[in-house]
Design a protein around this motif. Structure first.
Motif: not given
Length: 564
Positions: A173-181, A188-190
């Motif tokens: 879960p913490w890995w998936e959350a980091a990937v989503r961020r 955001y950078l396009g």
């Protein structure tokens, strides 16, 4: 509570790993101390040597001093010497690294609490390292804390890498959350196609790991061949040392611990950059320049320079990387990727491979004596750069070749192109027929040839029609009794004054006319076919059958039935 228990278990396991490495060094050292020296040396000195060698394997440099008398006995100038020993025996290092990888992989299977296992392992291994640094303090260049930190970093780094790899594979879960961020930041950078980035990164890491294993495998095979070809020199150097059995066993174990180091140097040699044994020396595939060497039998396997043929060594790495690129490009994930993505994966994997080789080369470099022997091993950045170029070139060509779809390119070509390519089956035979016809066009009178063909066809058709009529007549002909009865009946009708009706006569004549017209049509069809084959040798058989359908059953003369 669960996290604390995991950390304690990991610390205990790390202590066991450190003690196992120390035992590997201590067993032969104690044998030499007991059997060869008869317990003459001080136990503290033996313990310091054992702990110092183990710390040296974890990249802690040692400091040695040699008196003037000892230097003279070693063939050196009769003056006191002080030098550093920093060339790590990577065979002992592998014991700690492999066991750390195993521990980190296993703790990652417990989810997020497994991170406490990595931290616990670092603490346990660092505690043993600190004790060893205190024992080996007379031999260390660094402080005890620095030595303990270096050894703990080796174990902790390997354990953390294994933990992260499995966490990414299992999708913690913490890995998936980091990937989503990270993906939201890219969005955001396009950056487009950010959703495919994790899969592309995984493919890049797999390809880099495969390339790294491939180049080191080739280097290991090369070192084995060098040992086989230079075995006589190694044996001669060993016999020249005149060691007792325990000394020979200790020397063998010491050289066994240096085998991974030799494989890294072999990879540098195969890359074309080579390595040095002493300042000013050079060992490359193209030339070998050496000065005075230590009396180590393993150095007898050093190859001579190959001159211009030395390009074969880096060329072998390129060919191997090309084959790997072809195999990797045919994987379903790579075939679905776009061309820019596939090329980028290959180039980034080559760069990652080069960085890994540069790091390992830096760890295989160090000092093993005074003066010129203070510089040994390959140039880390030069070796890594050449490996990146060679592997990158091979992977790039292999990726392009593996994604090259011959079927799509052939479908995109005009239909006339395959017929002009020799060796294409039926089309090739038609091409040859057309060439033969064009060669002999001046020697053949086509008008007379066609007329002769039409005459032969007409004669053959008349003969076939007559043979068919005779065969059918024989099949339909009644027996003698029926013929006699029919003749008697006809004679009776004539005697009675009756004649055949006009309608019957007319129908018989019409049947004969239709038979003649059908025979004429058949001859015309046959003549048309002959003319078509004579003038157009490249017309496909399917088109001939469509333009000129095969005539049905020939309508010739039939034996009149009783109704007529």
């Amino acid at each position: 509570m669960r996290s604390l228990v995991t950390a304690v278990i990991a610390a205990i396991e790390a202590v066991a790993v450190a003690l196992a490495g120390l035992a590997v060094v201590a067993v032969p050292a104690v044998l030499v101390w007991v059997i060869t020296f008869g317990l003459a040396a001080e136990p503290a000195s033996v313990a310091a040597d054992v702990a110092g060698v183990w710390l040296l394997a974890h990249f802690v440099p040692l400091q040695f001093s040699v008196s003037a008398e000892a230097a003279l006995s070693l063939g050196l100038t009769p003056e006191a010497l002080s030098f550093s020993l920093s060339l790590a025996p990577l065979g002992i290092t592998l014991i700690s690294v492999l066991l750390a990888l195993r521990a980190g992989w296993r703790f990652a299977g417990r989810g997020g609490v497994g991170a406490m296992g990595v931290l616990g392992g670092i603490v346990g291994f660092g505690a043993v390292s600190l004790g060893a640094a205190v024992v080996a303090a007379p031999l260390l260049e660094w402080t005890a804390m620095q030595a303990a930190f270096s050894a703990a970093a080796v174990y902790g780094g390997a354990s953390a890498v294994a933990f992260l790899v499995r966490a990414g594979r299992d999708g913690h879960p913490w890995w998936e959350a980091a990937v989503r961020r990270i993906l939201r930041g890219l969005e955001y950078l396009g950056v487009r196609s950010g959703a495919a980035l994790p899969h592309r990164a995984a493919d890049m890491i797999r390809l880099a790991a495969a390339a790294l294993a491939l180049v080191f495998g080739i280097a290991a095979v090369g070192f084995a061949i060098a040992v086989a070809t230079g075995y006589a020199d190694v044996t001669a150097l060993t016999q020249g040392l005149q060691l007792d059995p325990i000394g020979s066993l200790t020397l063998f174990l010491a050289q066994l611990a240096l085998v991974p180091l030799a494989i890294v140097w072999s990879l540098a040699w195969m890359s074309g950059t080579g390595f040095e044994i002493g300042a000013g020396s050079s060992v490359t595939p193209f030339e070998t320049l050496l000065g005075p060497l230590p009396a180590l039998p393993m150095l007898g396997v050093l190859p001579e320079g190959w001159g211009e043929r030395g390009a074969f060594a880096p060329g072998l790495l390129v060919v191997a990387a090309l084959a790997l690129g072809i195999l990797f490009a045919r994987r379903p994930g790579m075939r679905r990727a776009s061309w820019p993505a596939a090329v980028a994966i290959s180039l980034l994997a080559a760069a990652l491979t080069g960085l890994a080789v540069a790091g390992i080369s830096a760890l295989s470099r160090g000092s093993m004596g005074p003066d010129r022997l203070a510089s040994n091993g390959p140039d880390a950045w030069l070796t890594g750069g050449f490996i990146a170029l060679e592997v990158g070139g091979g992977l790039l060509i292999g990726t392009i070749a593996g994604r090259f779809d011959v079927a799509k390119i052939r479908a995109a070509l005009p239909s006339a192109v395959p017929s002009a390519v020799p060796g294409s089956g039926v089309l090739h035979r038609r091409h040859e027929t057309a060439d033969t016809a064009s060669v002999h066009e001046d020697d053949v009178d086509f008008d007379s040839a066609v007329d002769e063909a039409l005459d032969i066809a007409a004669d053959r058709d008349e003969t076939d029609a007559f043979a068919t009529d005779v065969s059918e007549a024989a099949t339909l002909m009644p027996n003698d009794q029926e013929t006699a009865a029919y003749a008697t009946e006809e004679l009776a009708l004539t005697d009675s004054g009756f004649e055949p009706s006009q309608a019957a006569t007319t129908e018989t004549a019409g049947s004969a006319d239709r038979a003649a017209e059908a025979l004429t049509d058949e001859l015309t069809d046959e003549a048309t076919l002959v003319e078509a084959y004579a003038w157009d040798a490249e017309t496909p058989a399917a088109e001939e059958s469509e333009d000129h359908p095969k005539p049905g059953r020939r309508a010739g003369w039939r034996w009149p039935s009783r109704g007529h």
